[in-house]
Design a protein around this motif. Structure first.
Motif, short mmCIF file in Angstrom:
data_model
loop_
_atom_site.label_atom_id
_atom_site.label_comp_id
_atom_site.label_asym_id
_atom_site.label_seq_id
_atom_site.Cartn_x
_atom_site.Cartn_y
_atom_site.Cartn_z
N ALA A 110 14.97 17.42 -17.07
CA ALA A 110 15.15 16.23 -16.23
C ALA A 110 15.93 15.16 -16.98
CB ALA A 110 13.80 15.68 -15.78
N ALA A 111 16.82 14.49 -16.28
CA ALA A 111 17.59 13.40 -16.89
C ALA A 111 16.65 12.31 -17.36
CB ALA A 111 18.59 12.85 -15.89
N GLY A 112 16.85 11.82 -18.57
CA GLY A 112 15.99 10.76 -19.09
C GLY A 112 16.29 9.41 -18.47
N ARG A 113 17.49 9.28 -17.95
CA ARG A 113 17.88 8.03 -17.30
C ARG A 113 18.97 8.35 -16.28
NH1 ARG A 113 17.03 2.76 -17.87
NH2 ARG A 113 18.63 1.33 -17.11
N VAL A 114 18.95 7.68 -15.16
CA VAL A 114 19.95 7.89 -14.12
C VAL A 114 20.73 6.60 -13.93
CG1 VAL A 114 20.38 8.44 -11.70
CG2 VAL A 114 18.58 9.65 -12.96
N SER A 115 22.03 6.66 -14.12
CA SER A 115 22.88 5.49 -13.90
C SER A 115 24.30 5.96 -13.64
CB SER A 115 22.85 4.54 -15.10
OG SER A 115 23.38 5.17 -16.24
N ALA A 116 25.08 5.14 -13.00
CA ALA A 116 26.47 5.48 -12.69
C ALA A 116 27.24 4.20 -12.49
CB ALA A 116 26.53 6.36 -11.44
N SER A 117 28.56 4.32 -12.47
CA SER A 117 29.40 3.13 -12.36
C SER A 117 29.55 2.65 -10.92
CB SER A 117 30.78 3.40 -12.97
OG SER A 117 31.41 4.48 -12.31
N ASN A 165 20.47 12.84 -7.48
CA ASN A 165 19.85 11.57 -7.16
C ASN A 165 20.05 11.19 -5.68
OD1 ASN A 165 18.63 8.95 -7.63
ND2 ASN A 165 20.70 8.13 -7.49
N ASP A 166 18.98 10.73 -5.04
CA ASP A 166 19.09 10.24 -3.66
C ASP A 166 18.47 8.86 -3.51
OD1 ASP A 166 16.44 10.88 -3.95
OD2 ASP A 166 16.32 12.22 -2.23
N ASP A 222 0.85 -1.18 0.00
CA ASP A 222 0.00 0.00 0.00
C ASP A 222 0.89 1.23 0.00
OD1 ASP A 222 -2.68 -0.54 -0.17
OD2 ASP A 222 -2.78 -1.20 1.91
N PRO A 223 1.06 1.87 -1.15
CA PRO A 223 1.92 3.04 -1.18
C PRO A 223 1.31 4.18 -0.40
CG PRO A 223 0.84 2.74 -3.30
CD PRO A 223 0.51 1.55 -2.46
N LYS A 224 2.12 4.84 0.42
CA LYS A 224 1.65 6.00 1.19
C LYS A 224 2.68 7.11 1.02
CE LYS A 224 -0.95 3.50 4.71
NZ LYS A 224 -0.96 2.24 4.00
N PRO A 225 2.20 8.35 0.80
CA PRO A 225 3.14 9.44 0.60
C PRO A 225 3.86 9.81 1.88
CG PRO A 225 0.89 10.27 0.69
CD PRO A 225 0.80 8.77 0.73
N SER A 226 5.08 10.26 1.74
CA SER A 226 5.82 10.79 2.87
C SER A 226 6.22 12.22 2.55
CB SER A 226 7.06 9.94 3.14
OG SER A 226 7.99 10.09 2.10
N THR A 227 6.79 12.92 3.49
CA THR A 227 7.15 14.32 3.27
C THR A 227 8.63 14.56 3.50
OG1 THR A 227 6.54 14.81 5.56
CG2 THR A 227 4.86 15.18 3.87
N SER A 228 9.47 13.53 3.23
CA SER A 228 10.91 13.70 3.39
C SER A 228 11.42 14.71 2.38
CB SER A 228 11.62 12.36 3.18
OG SER A 228 11.38 11.88 1.88
N GLU A 229 12.50 15.41 2.74
CA GLU A 229 13.03 16.46 1.89
C GLU A 229 14.19 15.95 1.05
OE1 GLU A 229 13.88 20.09 3.80
OE2 GLU A 229 11.77 20.53 4.15
N SER A 230 14.41 16.63 -0.05
CA SER A 230 15.47 16.24 -0.97
C SER A 230 16.84 16.46 -0.34
CB SER A 230 15.35 17.08 -2.24
OG SER A 230 16.45 16.88 -3.06
N ILE A 231 17.78 15.63 -0.72
CA ILE A 231 19.16 15.84 -0.28
C ILE A 231 19.66 17.19 -0.78
CG2 ILE A 231 21.53 15.06 -0.63
CD1 ILE A 231 20.52 12.24 -0.60
N ASP A 232 19.37 17.48 -2.04
CA ASP A 232 19.82 18.72 -2.65
C ASP A 232 18.62 19.63 -2.84
OD1 ASP A 232 22.39 17.72 -2.83
OD2 ASP A 232 21.93 16.74 -4.73
N GLU A 288 29.16 7.85 -7.39
CA GLU A 288 28.79 8.62 -8.58
C GLU A 288 27.28 8.72 -8.71
OE1 GLU A 288 30.53 7.18 -12.15
OE2 GLU A 288 32.59 7.36 -11.43
N GLU A 289 26.59 7.64 -8.35
CA GLU A 289 25.13 7.61 -8.44
C GLU A 289 24.51 8.74 -7.61
OE1 GLU A 289 22.82 3.72 -8.66
OE2 GLU A 289 22.49 4.36 -6.58
N LYS A 290 25.06 8.97 -6.43
CA LYS A 290 24.54 10.01 -5.54
C LYS A 290 24.86 11.42 -6.04
CE LYS A 290 22.81 7.34 -2.28
NZ LYS A 290 21.38 7.33 -1.92
N GLU A 291 25.83 11.52 -6.93
CA GLU A 291 26.20 12.84 -7.46
C GLU A 291 25.53 13.13 -8.81
OE1 GLU A 291 28.09 15.32 -6.04
OE2 GLU A 291 27.80 14.05 -4.28
N THR A 292 24.76 12.17 -9.31
CA THR A 292 24.12 12.36 -10.61
C THR A 292 23.03 13.42 -10.52
OG1 THR A 292 24.52 10.04 -11.18
CG2 THR A 292 22.85 11.22 -12.47
N LYS A 293 23.12 14.42 -11.39
CA LYS A 293 22.13 15.50 -11.40
C LYS A 293 20.88 15.01 -12.11
CE LYS A 293 25.86 18.88 -11.36
NZ LYS A 293 26.89 17.85 -11.12
#
Length: 583
Positions: free
Chosen positions: A560-567, A192-193, A150-160, A571-576
């Motif tokens: 917005a990035a069309g795809r998010v990936s990193a090696s 990305n977070d 059951d998906p439920k929304p949360s109100t956590s804030e973005s890292i950036d 790097e994944e956490k630094e992806t804009k």
């Protein structure tokens, strides 16, 4: 393709040898197997791109990035069927051919064969590889398995999160510090977070609902403030997002497709309605499972009015946006819809049974969103497949032919009869299309680089040299002829995004040392008028977004990035992931 000439075949264009393109043109996807798979009579096996082929209208894929904006890494659902006879249609002297890497121009050979068959004019464009698709890697390792169904929304804030001044990076790196007078503000920049599978994840959206901009990725949907990028809500999901419509309802609701499990065999069958303004999850529904060849297909989703339409190979359904109730099911025999395009009208593309795999038969219909019944039906000519719907109102569609490879664009009237063909002259064009990570399925909508209003169709040319300027060409939808062309200027390329107030809105792409811009071109043409000039100081960041999704709404531009990936995880956490500009 061999077929008898239609009646009253028009003469060949002057000084043009038969069947020779008058200028370069893109190619459709690579050829599928010569014959449908066992157990699939009447349906063409989807086409598989060559290994390493680039995405439609996009640069080559970098390592580790399986697919850009709305691309179909797997088969393409080009479905065959015979076409009987030549309906009586007006004859036009020119036609267009199919997209391919390196751009595409219009094919001028024997137009009567196509036009006399079923179309009042086809823009035929051949050569290149625009339609090539990237590979679908089904070996992703699942992470962050949600225990809640059951998906439920949360109100956590973005890292950036933004700080209200467009900093976007943890509140301490002001991206507007180098902004010059007259340049737009950077409203925010997000990173990305989310801990993603090893091959990364495709993104869906962004969608704008009031002051909220929303995107979906992997196993969550997130709403951000459109003014400063702060997270307003997060909706976790039990499995991966696998499909989403190109548009929302007018009141900001959407239904996304979610996989029905966490294994590699999971199918894109679960539907989840979401209020994008609040992040509240509404009704849930599962698309009925089917066996046989049709069961291999993933469904693509489209919204028109109060109807969500789901289309897959041999199966289609309509659901109420209000409560998820199934309101129609496509036919079980004959011509079967395989994909829809939504918006002001609900358009269905259907594949018909065939005794000859190499002679597809496709149909296009406007259907009643409440019943799924067709209001009219347009028959594509023998051997031609309905590929994209560039606009539902006015109706402008793309068709492709496998052999010889051709691409055609035709405008239809409100009753489904041909209105005109697009005559592209010697230009090459680069609409940017694709269709999410769909297996044995096809998205009809979601193209950028094209736009239309009641009287005009706009399309961007491919630049003569990579990294150089291109043009936007306006075509009269009643004649198919070019009305005017507007150069982008400098070394930047323009991409049409939409029409607004009679003008066509374009994005002028950034380079490493020049910021991008949003501009408008008047209905009469002329030089683009800049609406938002993005800062030169952030040009390098703006230029790093690979195959981005782009939205201009209420004076703000979202990239917005069309795809998010990193090696690796660092790097994944630094992806804009998203950048926004405004006044």
């Amino acid at each position: 393709m061999t077929q008898p000439p239609p009646p009253n075949q028009p003469p060949q264009p002057p000084n043009q040898p038969p069947n020779q393109p008058s200028y370069g043109a893109p190619q459709p996807p690579a050829q599928p197997p010569q014959g449908p798979p066992a157990g699939a009579p009447g349906y063409g096996y989807p086409q598989q791109p060559p290994a390493g082929a680039p995405g439609y209208g996009y640069p080559q894929q970098p390592p580790g990035q399986p697919g850009p904006y709305n691309q179909q890494p797997g088969p393409y659902n080009q479905q065959p069927g015979p076409y009987g006879g030549y309906p009586t249609q007006p004859q036009y002297p020119g036609m267009p051919t199919p997209p391919g890497n390196g751009g595409g121009g219009f094919f001028k050979g024997k137009p009567g064969v196509i036009i006399g068959a079923a179309v009042a004019g086809l823009l035929v464009i051949g050569g290149g590889t625009w339609f090539a698709l990237s590979g679908d890697d089904k070996d992703d390792k699942q992470k962050n398995v949600s225990k809640s169904e059951d998906p439920k929304p949360s109100t956590s804030e973005s890292i950036d999160q933004g700080d209200g001044n467009g900093t976007g990076e943890e509140g301490n790196d002001d991206l507007n510090a180098g902004r010059k007078p007259g340049e737009a503000k950077v409203l925010f920049l997000t990173k990305n977070d989310v801990d993603l599978p090893r091959n990364g994840s495709e993104t869906f959206g962004p969608w704008v609902a009031g002051d909220t901009v929303v995107k979906a990725m992997y196993k969550e949907v997130v709403g951000y403030s459109a003014t400063d990028g702060k997270k307003k809500w997060t909706l976790p999901l039990p499995a991966e997002v696998c499909s989403a419509p190109a548009q929302t309802t007018t009141d900001g609701r959407i239904v996304i497709g979610v996989k029905d499990g966490l294994t590699e065999k999971a199918k894109c069958l679960n539907l989840q309605m979401i209020d994008l303004k609040t992040g509240k999850a509404g009704w849930k529904k599962s698309i009925p499972k089917v066996s046989g060849f049709g069961g291999l297909s993933d469904f693509t989703l489209s919204i028109s009015g109060n109807t969500l339409a789901a289309g897959g190979t041999g199966n289609s359904y309509g659901f109420s946006m209000a409560d998820g109730k199934q309101i129609f099911q496509g036919p079980s025999s004959g011509c079967k819809p395989f994909a829809f395009a939504g918006g002001p009208k609900l358009i269905a593309a259907a594949s018909c049974p065939t005794s000859d795999y190499n002679k597809p038969k496709h149909q296009l219909s406007e259907v009643d969103p409440a019943t799924g019944k067709p209001k009219w039906t347009y028959n594509a000519p023998v051997g031609w497949e309905i590929d994209k719907v560039y606009s539902t109102s006015p109706l402008v569609i793309s068709l492709t032919q496998r052999e010889p490879k051709k691409w055609s664009i035709v405008a239809l009237k409100d009753n489904g009869t041909p209105r005109s063909q697009i005559d592209g002259g010697k230009d090459k064009f680069q609409p940017r299309c694709g269709g999410s990570f769909v297996v044995f399925g096809q998205n009809l909508e979601g193209c950028t680089g094209v736009a239309a209003d009641a009287s005009t169709f706009y399309m961007a040319t491919e630049p003569a040299q990579a990294g150089k300027a291109n043009e936007v060409v306006a075509f009269n939808l009643d004649t198919g002829k070019a009305k005017w062309r507007s150069p982008s200027g400098g070394d930047s390329q323009m991409t049409p995004l939409k029409t607004e107030g009679g003008n066509v809105i374009v994005y002028r792409e950034a380079s490493y040392d020049a910021g991008g811009a949003i501009a408008s071109i008047a209905p009469t043409g002329g030089a683009p008028k800049v609406l938002l000039q993005h800062p030169e100081s952030t040009a390098e960041i703006e230029n790093t977004f690979y195959s981005p999704h782009m939205v201009y709404a209420d004076g703000r531009f979202f990239l917005a990035a069309g795809r998010v990936s990193a090696s690796n995880d660092a790097e994944e956490k630094e992806t804009k992931t998203m950048m926004a500009f405004g006044k």
